[in-house]
Motif scaffolding. Structure first.
Motif, PDB file in Angstrom:
ATOM      1  N   HIS A 167       0.758  -1.280  -0.001  1.00 28.31           N
ATOM      2  CA  HIS A 167      -0.006   0.054  -0.001  1.00 28.31           C
ATOM      3  C   HIS A 167       0.823   1.038   0.117  1.00 28.31           C
ATOM      4  CE1 HIS A 167      -3.853  -2.165   0.159  1.00 28.31           C
ATOM      5  NE2 HIS A 167      -3.362  -2.892   1.272  1.00 28.31           N
ATOM      6  N   GLY A 168       1.992   1.199   0.426  1.00 29.66           N
ATOM      7  CA  GLY A 168       2.920   2.223   0.703  1.00 29.66           C
ATOM      8  C   GLY A 168       3.368   2.661  -0.708  1.00 29.66           C
ATOM      9  N   GLY A 169       3.719   1.640  -1.460  1.00 29.86           N
ATOM     10  CA  GLY A 169       4.235   1.608  -2.940  1.00 29.86           C
ATOM     11  C   GLY A 169       3.286   2.275  -3.682  1.00 29.86           C
ATOM     12  N   LYS A 170       1.775   1.893  -3.687  1.00 22.96           N
ATOM     13  CA  LYS A 170       0.976   2.179  -4.386  1.00 22.96           C
ATOM     14  C   LYS A 170       0.771   3.852  -4.071  1.00 22.96           C
ATOM     15  CE  LYS A 170      -2.317  -1.615  -4.987  1.00 22.96           C
ATOM     16  NZ  LYS A 170      -3.689  -2.053  -4.486  1.00 22.96           N
ATOM     17  N   ALA A 171       0.837   4.099  -3.076  1.00 25.20           N
ATOM     18  CA  ALA A 171       0.843   5.752  -2.617  1.00 25.20           C
ATOM     19  C   ALA A 171       1.739   6.541  -3.361  1.00 25.20           C
ATOM     20  CB  ALA A 171       0.774   5.901  -1.129  1.00 25.20           C
ATOM     21  N   GLU A 172       3.155   5.866  -3.054  1.00 25.28           N
ATOM     22  CA  GLU A 172       4.248   6.666  -3.692  1.00 25.28           C
ATOM     23  C   GLU A 172       4.103   6.441  -5.449  1.00 25.28           C
ATOM     24  OE1 GLU A 172       8.865   6.905  -3.510  1.00 25.28           O
ATOM     25  OE2 GLU A 172       7.958   5.000  -2.592  1.00 25.28           O
ATOM     26  N   ALA A 173       3.613   5.509  -5.959  1.00 27.04           N
ATOM     27  CA  ALA A 173       3.407   5.543  -7.460  1.00 27.04           C
ATOM     28  C   ALA A 173       2.388   6.698  -7.670  1.00 27.04           C
ATOM     29  CB  ALA A 173       2.871   4.064  -7.958  1.00 27.04           C
ATOM     30  N   LYS A 174       1.300   6.770  -6.994  1.00 28.65           N
ATOM     31  CA  LYS A 174       0.189   7.698  -7.394  1.00 28.65           C
ATOM     32  C   LYS A 174       0.836   9.216  -7.071  1.00 28.65           C
ATOM     33  CE  LYS A 174      -3.476   5.252  -8.011  1.00 28.65           C
ATOM     34  NZ  LYS A 174      -3.934   5.091  -9.331  1.00 28.65           N
ATOM     35  N   TYR A 175       1.830   9.268  -6.156  1.00 27.42           N
ATOM     36  CA  TYR A 175       2.431  10.592  -5.879  1.00 27.42           C
ATOM     37  C   TYR A 175       3.105  10.981  -7.130  1.00 27.42           C
ATOM     38  CZ  TYR A 175       5.853  14.054  -4.279  1.00 27.42           C
ATOM     39  OH  TYR A 175       6.741  15.147  -4.391  1.00 27.42           O
ATOM     40  N   GLY A 176       3.744  10.015  -7.717  1.00 30.87           N
ATOM     41  CA  GLY A 176       4.619  10.087  -8.977  1.00 30.87           C
ATOM     42  C   GLY A 176       3.685  10.424 -10.108  1.00 30.87           C
ATOM     43  N   ASP A 177       2.425   9.798 -10.220  1.00 32.75           N
ATOM     44  CA  ASP A 177       1.755  10.210 -11.086  1.00 32.75           C
ATOM     45  C   ASP A 177       1.103  11.556 -11.197  1.00 32.75           C
ATOM     46  OD1 ASP A 177       1.749   7.543 -11.993  1.00 32.75           O
ATOM     47  OD2 ASP A 177      -0.178   6.862 -11.004  1.00 32.75           O
ATOM     48  N   LEU A 178       0.946  11.975  -9.940  1.00 35.01           N
ATOM     49  CA  LEU A 178       0.287  13.407  -9.659  1.00 35.01           C
ATOM     50  C   LEU A 178       1.298  14.476  -9.989  1.00 35.01           C
ATOM     51  CD1 LEU A 178      -1.805  15.129  -8.688  1.00 35.01           C
ATOM     52  CD2 LEU A 178      -0.986  15.063  -6.457  1.00 35.01           C
ATOM     53  N   LYS A 179       2.615  14.104  -9.519  1.00 33.36           N
ATOM     54  CA  LYS A 179       3.887  14.883  -9.921  1.00 33.36           C
ATOM     55  C   LYS A 179       4.160  15.002 -11.397  1.00 33.36           C
ATOM     56  CE  LYS A 179       8.421  15.180  -8.394  1.00 33.36           C
ATOM     57  NZ  LYS A 179       9.634  14.381  -7.556  1.00 33.36           N
ATOM     58  N   ASN A 180       3.922  13.734 -11.981  1.00 31.73           N
ATOM     59  CA  ASN A 180       4.152  13.670 -13.509  1.00 31.73           C
ATOM     60  C   ASN A 180       3.012  14.830 -14.424  1.00 31.73           C
ATOM     61  OD1 ASN A 180       5.579  13.213 -15.858  1.00 31.73           O
ATOM     62  ND2 ASN A 180       4.276  11.394 -16.024  1.00 31.73           N
ATOM     63  N   ASP A 181       1.744  14.610 -13.702  1.00 32.15           N
ATOM     64  CA  ASP A 181       0.564  15.311 -14.462  1.00 32.15           C
ATOM     65  C   ASP A 181       0.551  16.769 -14.104  1.00 32.15           C
ATOM     66  OD1 ASP A 181      -0.394  12.952 -15.220  1.00 32.15           O
ATOM     67  OD2 ASP A 181      -1.877  12.806 -13.521  1.00 32.15           O
ATOM     68  N   THR A 182       1.300  17.064 -12.832  1.00 38.18           N
ATOM     69  CA  THR A 182       1.325  18.688 -12.604  1.00 38.18           C
ATOM     70  C   THR A 182       2.357  18.937 -13.577  1.00 38.18           C
ATOM     71  OG1 THR A 182       0.847  18.073 -10.310  1.00 38.18           O
ATOM     72  CG2 THR A 182       1.674  20.163 -10.723  1.00 38.18           C
ATOM     73  N   LYS A 183       3.483  18.521 -13.623  1.00 38.20           N
ATOM     74  CA  LYS A 183       4.571  18.872 -14.635  1.00 38.20           C
ATOM     75  C   LYS A 183       3.967  19.264 -15.952  1.00 38.20           C
ATOM     76  CE  LYS A 183       9.421  17.965 -15.654  1.00 38.20           C
ATOM     77  NZ  LYS A 183      10.636  17.044 -15.515  1.00 38.20           N
ATOM     78  N   LYS A 184       3.339  18.155 -16.582  1.00 42.66           N
ATOM     79  CA  LYS A 184       2.472  18.263 -17.782  1.00 42.66           C
ATOM     80  C   LYS A 184       1.777  19.527 -17.898  1.00 42.66           C
ATOM     81  CE  LYS A 184       3.060  13.544 -19.430  1.00 42.66           C
ATOM     82  NZ  LYS A 184       2.416  12.169 -19.732  1.00 42.66           N
ATOM     83  N   ALA A 185       0.964  19.728 -17.025  1.00 40.50           N
ATOM     84  CA  ALA A 185       0.006  20.617 -17.001  1.00 40.50           C
ATOM     85  C   ALA A 185       0.395  22.174 -16.837  1.00 40.50           C
ATOM     86  CB  ALA A 185      -0.844  20.709 -15.843  1.00 40.50           C
ATOM     87  N   THR A 186       1.704  22.146 -16.356  1.00 41.09           N
ATOM     88  CA  THR A 186       2.414  23.464 -16.251  1.00 41.09           C
ATOM     89  C   THR A 186       3.085  24.075 -17.509  1.00 41.09           C
ATOM     90  OG1 THR A 186       4.335  22.734 -15.047  1.00 41.09           O
ATOM     91  CG2 THR A 186       2.496  23.365 -14.023  1.00 41.09           C
ATOM     92  N   LYS A 187       3.370  23.061 -18.627  1.00 43.48           N
ATOM     93  CA  LYS A 187       4.124  23.195 -19.655  1.00 43.48           C
ATOM     94  C   LYS A 187       2.996  23.915 -20.657  1.00 43.48           C
ATOM     95  CE  LYS A 187       7.857  19.887 -19.410  1.00 43.48           C
ATOM     96  NZ  LYS A 187       8.328  18.724 -19.920  1.00 43.48           N
TER      97      LYS A 187
END
Length: 59
Positions: A39-59
């Motif tokens: 479950h910790g791994g799932k949370a970290e992967a979701k955080y990575g997804d969010l981080k990636n999406d945020t980076k894409k949205a700001t470009k």
């Protein structure tokens, strides 16, 4: 794919292996540790997804 996604998916897989090994051997402690790691791994992967999406949205 960023490092949080990779690390999260790796921890999720390790946790699943520990969970199954705990079930097979009857070791409840290992099983619960595996579930927590999964479950910790799932949370970290979701955080990575969010981080990636945020980076894409700001470009």
């Amino acid at each position: 794919m960023n490092k949080n996604q990779v690390k999260g998916h790796a921890n999720e897989a390790k946790g699943k292996v520990k969970e199954v090994a705990g079930k097979v051997t009857g070791d409840k402690r290992m099983e619960y540790k595996g579930k927590a790691e999964k479950h910790g791994g799932k949370a970290e992967a979701k955080y990575g997804d969010l981080k990636n999406d945020t980076k894409k949205a700001t470009k």
